[in-house]
Motif scaffolding. Sequence first.
Motif, PDB file in Angstrom:
ATOM      1  N   GLU A 196      55.362  33.593  -3.547  1.00  0.00           N
ATOM      2  CA  GLU A 196      54.087  33.196  -4.175  1.00  0.00           C
ATOM      3  C   GLU A 196      54.124  31.743  -4.635  1.00  0.00           C
ATOM      4  O   GLU A 196      53.129  31.026  -4.542  1.00  0.00           O
ATOM      5  N   GLN A 197      55.273  31.329  -5.115  1.00  0.00           N
ATOM      6  CA  GLN A 197      55.380  29.926  -5.549  1.00  0.00           C
ATOM      7  C   GLN A 197      55.258  28.962  -4.367  1.00  0.00           C
ATOM      8  O   GLN A 197      54.705  27.880  -4.504  1.00  0.00           O
ATOM      9  N   ASP A 222      51.683  28.793  -3.564  1.00  0.00           N
ATOM     10  CA  ASP A 222      50.994  27.997  -4.591  1.00  0.00           C
ATOM     11  C   ASP A 222      51.122  26.499  -4.347  1.00  0.00           C
ATOM     12  O   ASP A 222      50.139  25.767  -4.451  1.00  0.00           O
ATOM     13  N   THR A 267      46.571  33.385   1.483  1.00  0.00           N
ATOM     14  CA  THR A 267      46.250  34.378   0.449  1.00  0.00           C
ATOM     15  C   THR A 267      45.289  35.453   0.970  1.00  0.00           C
ATOM     16  O   THR A 267      45.029  36.426   0.272  1.00  0.00           O
ATOM     17  N   LYS A 287      47.300  42.226  -0.094  1.00  0.00           N
ATOM     18  CA  LYS A 287      48.344  42.179  -1.135  1.00  0.00           C
ATOM     19  C   LYS A 287      49.270  43.385  -1.011  1.00  0.00           C
ATOM     20  O   LYS A 287      48.818  44.498  -0.738  1.00  0.00           O
TER      21      LYS A 287
END
Lengths: 444, 159
Positions: free
Chosen positions: A42-43, A46, A68, A72
């Motif tokens: 996720e980082q 980001d 994204t 999920k």
Amino acid sequence: MPDFEPVLLRRIAKPDSTSLASYQADGGYQALRKAVTTMTPEQVIDVVKTSGLRGRGGAGFPTGVKWTFLPKGHPGPIYFCVNADESEPCTFNNRILMEQDPHQVLEGILLSCYAVRAWTAYFYIRYEYGKAFRAIENAIRELYANNLLGKGILGTGFNLDVFVHRGAGAYICGEETGLIESLEGKRAWPRIKPPFPAVEGAFRKPTIVNNIETVACVTHIVNRGADWFKSMGVPPDPKNPRDAGSYGPKLYCISGHVNKPGCVELPLGISVRELVDKHGGGVWKGRKAKGCIPGGISMGLMTEVEFDTPLDFNGPGKVGCLGLGTAAVTVFDEQTSIVDVLYNICRFFEHESCGQCTPCREGTGWMRKIVERIRNGQGRFEDLEILGEVGNNIGIMPGTTICGLADGAGWPVKQAVKKFRPELEAYIRSGQKSRQPLPLAAVH
Amino acid sequence: MSVLTPELRQKIEAYFPRYPSKQAVALPALHLVHDTLRCVPLEAVREIAEMLEISPAELNDTMSFYGFFKDEQHRLGKTRLWVCRSLACQLRGSDELLGHLCEKLHVQPGQTTQDGNITLEFAECIGACEGAPSVLVNDEAMMDVSNEKADKLIEELRR
Ligand SMILES: Cc1cc2nc3c(=O)[nH]c(=O)nc-3n(C[C@H](O)[C@H](O)[C@H](O)COP(=O)(O)O)c2cc1C
Ligand code: SF4
Ligand code: FES
């Protein structure tokens, strides 16, 4: 502006630039180590999202945002498809990256797969890129031998296989869902979207498709951070609410009637004029330019007067072009007949239409036939109206076709009719014929 | 008798673990056969289809979509020589180059020379536009191809 120091092309001229050892000596795979040992997937998503990186394959979709869109918590498999089909006429930057610095590309793929949690990547490369294919295959072999691909990469729980898949000479395999169909062993007929590949792609599983130059940028974003990436390029245009800005370095291809054809890396936003004069060595034979195609032939045409247009994601639209496209500029000089340019473009799209949608299959054929008729000295003034009308009515934008090939086929035609009308009319009026006929295909 | 040798079959089977479906091996298999036999005979289509567990018609559908693969009637010569005809090359003389090669080899695009050495074809942009006009020799590009450079290449290919 101080001279820009290339990032993507920084290792191109080096001897032995393709080997793992030389790549690592230049700090290669440090970004990967950093990501898999200190960052969560996720980082990574980001930082790519924050950087504003937009896809370099032609559509310019924000990369982090696309990632994204994956469902999920999906149990997998999730596939990553690398789009190395690079078939947009006059575009060759992906080829240079793969041939000269395959590990830079592969590190980007590893990082992207880590971010989106894919454990299989398919590297779809056009068949014509034999040298690039072999460079990538060798690099992949080195990675498996050094625990940088396969199971437990760098002693972590990250697993990844990369398989190279060669195409077979069809432009439409560059369209992401055409690519997926081709990968599955079918004819490369693009799919109706939605569902988008991120939801249902290769083998009916969530899939991310990214361009070679896009993944190469990911490496440097992880290494140097989003702020560094955003320090280059053009911020969003306040007058265009849909513009997400154009950040980072970009590989520009220059070809056609210039003294120094080639590929240069510059911050997004350079003008055609500066690109041609400063980096392309100016127009050849001391002549003036008549115009250019600004980003592959699908994006339309620019006249010489429009050469101050900046080549960022938002710029070409200001003069009616479809977009930045592949940022491949091909210049034609004042002695070139616009009829010959247009004929070449129309012939390409007729040849490459996959035939699935009637407006595209028939429309590209009509446009080629009409331009050929004009070229043979039998044009009529009404032909220009018909060309404009066909060009306006085929594509996803008018809503008549499944993929964007048809938009790209129509765009240069309607722009030629608009921007080069006096020349086209004079040509028709004179009844002149273009030079010698081309050799005809015996079998095809 | 089988067209696919045990060796070819083995090479095709080696691709199966890479994909979740056998059909995905269609292009790799077609390339393997096409490279070896310089064409894909109908019998090979049937045999590959059987290996991939699809109908021969399905494989034929895929194969014929790509103008790339040749059938038995149009077997390739030893070298496949493509002349790029897209915009950047046309602006720098690819029409003339293709015309020159047609005359020199006594063939039209798509045909193979009498001695079976060279199949001449036109290509759409091969991504070597900085060296226009460019040609593709099988799968490697050659750039800045003047008529003289083309003549030299033909001499080498004929050896
Ligand atoms: C007709 C057509 C041809 C395309 N060809 C290519 C191509 O050769 N390479 C590429 O990366 N993208 C190509 N694209 C764009 C892809 O569909 C897709 O947007 C892209 O691969 C996504 O990657 P990116 O977001 O990293 O740019 C093409 C699109 C269309 C409509
Ligand atoms: S728009 Fe053209 S290329 Fe795209 S799917 Fe339809 S027929 Fe095929
Ligand atoms: S136009 Fe010929 S190689 Fe690109």
